[in-house]
Design a protein around this motif. Structure first.
Motif, PDB file in Angstrom:
ATOM      1  N   ALA A 223      -6.774  10.546   0.338  1.00 17.58           N
ATOM      2  CA  ALA A 223      -5.514  10.069  -0.482  1.00 17.58           C
ATOM      3  C   ALA A 223      -5.443   8.569   0.023  1.00 17.58           C
ATOM      4  CB  ALA A 223      -4.227  10.490  -0.115  1.00 17.58           C
ATOM      5  N   ASN A 224      -5.912   7.689   1.098  1.00 17.12           N
ATOM      6  CA  ASN A 224      -5.300   5.945   1.304  1.00 17.12           C
ATOM      7  C   ASN A 224      -6.377   5.380  -0.963  1.00 17.12           C
ATOM      8  OD1 ASN A 224      -4.510   5.004   3.517  1.00 17.12           O
ATOM      9  ND2 ASN A 224      -5.739   6.711   4.476  1.00 17.12           N
TER      10      ASN A 224
ATOM     11  N   LEU B 292       1.607  -1.704  -0.196  1.00 20.85           N
ATOM     12  CA  LEU B 292      -0.127  -0.434   0.104  1.00 20.85           C
ATOM     13  C   LEU B 292       0.414   1.343  -0.184  1.00 20.85           C
ATOM     14  CD1 LEU B 292      -2.978   1.094  -0.177  1.00 20.85           C
ATOM     15  CD2 LEU B 292      -2.111   1.306   2.890  1.00 20.85           C
ATOM     16  N   ALA B 293       2.183   1.484   0.695  1.00 21.79           N
ATOM     17  CA  ALA B 293       2.472   1.886   0.759  1.00 21.79           C
ATOM     18  C   ALA B 293       3.324   2.724  -0.396  1.00 21.79           C
ATOM     19  CB  ALA B 293       3.727   2.511   1.912  1.00 21.79           C
ATOM     20  N   ALA B 294       3.965   1.998  -1.389  1.00 20.14           N
ATOM     21  CA  ALA B 294       4.113   1.743  -2.599  1.00 20.14           C
ATOM     22  C   ALA B 294       4.057   2.177  -3.215  1.00 20.14           C
ATOM     23  CB  ALA B 294       5.081  -0.022  -3.544  1.00 20.14           C
ATOM     24  N   ARG B 295       2.210   1.451  -3.521  1.00 19.17           N
ATOM     25  CA  ARG B 295       1.055   2.676  -4.130  1.00 19.17           C
ATOM     26  C   ARG B 295       1.303   3.852  -3.565  1.00 19.17           C
ATOM     27  NH1 ARG B 295      -4.573   3.723  -3.618  1.00 19.17           N
ATOM     28  NH2 ARG B 295      -5.263   3.655  -5.484  1.00 19.17           N
ATOM     29  N   LEU B 296       1.315   4.392  -2.363  1.00 21.84           N
ATOM     30  CA  LEU B 296       0.642   5.564  -2.201  1.00 21.84           C
ATOM     31  C   LEU B 296       1.623   6.594  -3.042  1.00 21.84           C
ATOM     32  CD1 LEU B 296      -0.616   5.151   1.450  1.00 21.84           C
ATOM     33  CD2 LEU B 296      -2.318   5.640  -0.888  1.00 21.84           C
ATOM     34  N   VAL B 297       2.851   5.819  -2.933  1.00 23.27           N
ATOM     35  CA  VAL B 297       4.324   6.857  -3.212  1.00 23.27           C
ATOM     36  C   VAL B 297       4.510   6.657  -5.186  1.00 23.27           C
ATOM     37  CG1 VAL B 297       6.348   6.899  -3.159  1.00 23.27           C
ATOM     38  CG2 VAL B 297       5.306   6.399  -1.077  1.00 23.27           C
ATOM     39  N   ALA B 298       4.158   6.129  -5.237  1.00 24.00           N
ATOM     40  CA  ALA B 298       4.126   5.694  -6.996  1.00 24.00           C
ATOM     41  C   ALA B 298       2.467   7.132  -7.566  1.00 24.00           C
ATOM     42  CB  ALA B 298       4.081   4.081  -6.948  1.00 24.00           C
ATOM     43  N   GLU B 299       1.525   7.076  -6.350  1.00 18.91           N
ATOM     44  CA  GLU B 299       0.360   8.074  -6.791  1.00 18.91           C
ATOM     45  C   GLU B 299       1.018   8.717  -6.858  1.00 18.91           C
ATOM     46  OE1 GLU B 299      -3.129   5.741  -7.304  1.00 18.91           O
ATOM     47  OE2 GLU B 299      -2.119   3.799  -8.028  1.00 18.91           O
TER      48      GLU B 299
ATOM     49  N   VAL C 148     -12.376   3.557   9.274  1.00 26.30           N
ATOM     50  CA  VAL C 148     -13.950   2.149   8.340  1.00 26.30           C
ATOM     51  C   VAL C 148     -13.886   2.850   7.161  1.00 26.30           C
ATOM     52  CG1 VAL C 148     -16.205   1.600   8.807  1.00 26.30           C
ATOM     53  CG2 VAL C 148     -14.787   2.902  11.388  1.00 26.30           C
ATOM     54  N   THR C 149     -13.857   3.903   6.812  1.00 27.47           N
ATOM     55  CA  THR C 149     -14.277   3.869   5.213  1.00 27.47           C
ATOM     56  C   THR C 149     -13.338   3.949   4.869  1.00 27.47           C
ATOM     57  OG1 THR C 149     -14.141   6.589   5.418  1.00 27.47           O
ATOM     58  CG2 THR C 149     -16.301   6.314   5.925  1.00 27.47           C
ATOM     59  N   ALA C 150     -11.839   3.938   5.181  1.00 28.46           N
ATOM     60  CA  ALA C 150     -11.276   4.066   3.949  1.00 28.46           C
ATOM     61  C   ALA C 150     -10.683   2.838   3.753  1.00 28.46           C
ATOM     62  CB  ALA C 150     -10.067   4.363   4.389  1.00 28.46           C
ATOM     63  N   LYS C 151     -11.361   1.596   4.897  1.00 25.61           N
ATOM     64  CA  LYS C 151     -10.068   0.197   4.886  1.00 25.61           C
ATOM     65  C   LYS C 151     -11.734  -0.367   4.033  1.00 25.61           C
ATOM     66  CE  LYS C 151      -7.263  -0.867   8.384  1.00 25.61           C
ATOM     67  NZ  LYS C 151      -7.106  -2.324   9.503  1.00 25.61           N
ATOM     68  N   ALA C 152     -12.933  -0.290   4.168  1.00 23.10           N
ATOM     69  CA  ALA C 152     -13.909  -0.420   3.344  1.00 23.10           C
ATOM     70  C   ALA C 152     -13.805  -0.061   2.019  1.00 23.10           C
ATOM     71  CB  ALA C 152     -15.156  -0.093   3.429  1.00 23.10           C
ATOM     72  N   LEU C 153     -13.391   1.191   0.973  1.00 26.72           N
ATOM     73  CA  LEU C 153     -12.775   0.838  -0.080  1.00 26.72           C
ATOM     74  C   LEU C 153     -11.659   0.773  -0.977  1.00 26.72           C
ATOM     75  CD1 LEU C 153     -13.401   3.017  -2.528  1.00 26.72           C
ATOM     76  CD2 LEU C 153     -12.396   4.454  -1.377  1.00 26.72           C
ATOM     77  N   LEU C 154     -10.828   0.492   0.362  1.00 25.73           N
ATOM     78  CA  LEU C 154      -9.692  -0.084  -0.552  1.00 25.73           C
ATOM     79  C   LEU C 154     -10.012  -1.310  -0.060  1.00 25.73           C
ATOM     80  CD1 LEU C 154      -6.556   1.255   1.753  1.00 25.73           C
ATOM     81  CD2 LEU C 154      -7.467   2.035  -0.427  1.00 25.73           C
ATOM     82  N   SER C 155     -11.060  -1.963   0.415  1.00 28.27           N
ATOM     83  CA  SER C 155     -10.572  -4.115   0.479  1.00 28.27           C
ATOM     84  C   SER C 155     -12.051  -4.032  -1.525  1.00 28.27           C
ATOM     85  CB  SER C 155     -11.929  -4.328   1.304  1.00 28.27           C
ATOM     86  OG  SER C 155     -11.312  -4.133   2.731  1.00 28.27           O
ATOM     87  N   ARG C 156     -12.900  -2.847  -1.157  1.00 32.97           N
ATOM     88  CA  ARG C 156     -13.352  -2.822  -2.508  1.00 32.97           C
ATOM     89  C   ARG C 156     -12.643  -2.933  -3.801  1.00 32.97           C
ATOM     90  NH1 ARG C 156     -19.464  -2.933  -2.578  1.00 32.97           N
ATOM     91  NH2 ARG C 156     -20.457  -4.124  -1.048  1.00 32.97           N
ATOM     92  N   LEU C 157     -11.483  -1.876  -3.718  1.00 30.52           N
ATOM     93  CA  LEU C 157     -10.747  -1.909  -4.985  1.00 30.52           C
ATOM     94  C   LEU C 157      -9.464  -3.660  -4.993  1.00 30.52           C
ATOM     95  CD1 LEU C 157     -10.271   2.009  -4.307  1.00 30.52           C
ATOM     96  CD2 LEU C 157     -11.746   0.675  -6.474  1.00 30.52           C
ATOM     97  N   GLY C 158      -9.721  -3.844  -3.713  1.00 36.70           N
ATOM     98  CA  GLY C 158      -8.598  -5.307  -4.157  1.00 36.70           C
ATOM     99  C   GLY C 158      -6.613  -4.506  -3.473  1.00 36.70           C
ATOM    100  N   LEU C 159      -7.285  -3.401  -2.374  1.00 34.15           N
ATOM    101  CA  LEU C 159      -6.015  -2.806  -2.518  1.00 34.15           C
ATOM    102  C   LEU C 159      -5.816  -3.592  -0.880  1.00 34.15           C
ATOM    103  CD1 LEU C 159      -6.275   0.567  -3.711  1.00 34.15           C
ATOM    104  CD2 LEU C 159      -4.368  -1.248  -3.778  1.00 34.15           C
ATOM    105  N   PRO C 160      -4.788  -3.902  -0.074  1.00 35.80           N
ATOM    106  CA  PRO C 160      -4.482  -4.112   1.226  1.00 35.80           C
ATOM    107  C   PRO C 160      -5.223  -3.059   2.863  1.00 35.80           C
ATOM    108  CG  PRO C 160      -2.683  -4.049   0.470  1.00 35.80           C
ATOM    109  CD  PRO C 160      -3.368  -3.722  -0.746  1.00 35.80           C
TER     110      PRO C 160
END
Length: 300
Positions: A214-215, A36-43, A259-271
């Motif tokens: 930004a997550n 996740l950290a690598a994705r955030l920095v890359a984007e 709660v909302t960030a984890k719900a959305l990231l899970s739907r996006l297939g992200l850690p």
């Protein structure tokens, strides 16, 4: 045309208040955190805040906090600044966490106002000064009275700015006048801690933001600030306004941003993984709404 309106920010410009990924069993997911950290920095993020409110710091152990910082440092190298949340209601414990964060590879520490005990301003100042004196790392003070019960008053911030290692503020005070007063009288680097204030605070001299949204959309948050720096204030405003539905769904609809960030990231297939009690996961309808707002923003 790029302007030279501001000095280089101490911790980067677009910081993400990163979630702490857990396994489905609830254990710390260091591999997921690295990815996740690598994705955030890359984007688009040039700084990451770990072990903050969005990172579920009240329910992670000291050892987990240290391991998370070390793992993310390994993943991003020197491509992003790492700010470790070390705030507790106990000054001695906060100092211990700050020292451990430095050893694990943090570039700075995020120190929240001591909560629950509601110390008066002299005690608030003494707390921050003790941490700053004990740690060799620069401090970002975290002003969020809605959670702590105690404001860092503008006059206190102006006084604390004299300390060479107190360099920044994560601002969730919802006191725009007080914030402008401190900006006008100090060199503290202000970071908008509320996503709806990212552009407004940047326009009056902030260094950047510490964004929960930004997550999910690091590139969009970075683009708001980049447009403003390029002198295209109209585009910056359009980008900020376009993000409003997602900002509201993630931070203004009654659920914690974790709660909302984890719900959305899970739907996006992200850690992401589950949240830890006492938090409860978002229901499927809420997750559907978050994903719909994300898709509208990502694919207008």
């Amino acid at each position: 045309m790029t302007t030279s309106r501001k000095p280089a920010p101490p911790f980067g410009r677009t910081l993400c208040a990163m979630i702490t990924p857990f396994t489905e069993a609830g254990a710390l997911d260091l591999d997921g955190a690295r990815r996740l950290a690598a994705r955030l920095v890359a984007e688009g993020c040039d700084g990451l805040v770990l072990n903050g409110t969005t990172g579920e710091s009240p329910t992670t152990t000291d050892e987990e906090k240290t391991r998370l910082v070390a793992a993310v440092r390994e993943a991003v190298g020197d491509r992003a600044a790492l700010i470790a949340g070390v705030g507790t209601s106990d000054t001695r414990h906060t100092v211990e966490l700050a020292l451990a964060a430095g050893k694990a590879g943090a570039d700075g520490v995020l120190v929240v106002t001591p909560y629950y005990s509601r110390p008066p301003q002299e005690a608030v100042a003494a707390h921050f000064l003790q941490v700053a004196d004990a740690s060799g790392l620069p401090l970002m003070l975290y002003d969020i009275p809605g959670r702590t019960g105690t404001r860092i008053e503008p006059d206190t911030l102006i006084r604390l700015a004299r300390h060479p290692r107190i360099v920044a503020v994560k601002d969730c005070s919802y006191d725009f006048l007080g914030t402008q007063k401190v900006l006008a009288q100090t060199e503290l680097a202000y970071y908008a801690g509320c996503d709806e204030h990212v552009l407004a605070l940047y326009a009056v001299g902030a260094a950047g933001c510490v964004s929960t949204v930004a997550n999910a959309v690091p590139g969009h948050v970075a683009a708001v600030l980049a447009a403003f720096d390029a002198g295209d204030t109209a585009r910056a405003a359009r980008l900020q306004l376009a993000a409003t539905p997602l900002i509201e769904a993630m931070t203004g609809a009654g659920l914690p941003g974790t709660v909302t960030a984890k719900a959305l990231l899970s739907r996006l297939g992200l850690p992401a993984g589950p949240v830890r009690a006492p938090l409860l996961p978002a229901d499927p309808e809420t997750a559907d709404t978050l994903l719909a707002h994300y898709e509208t923003l990502a694919h207008p």
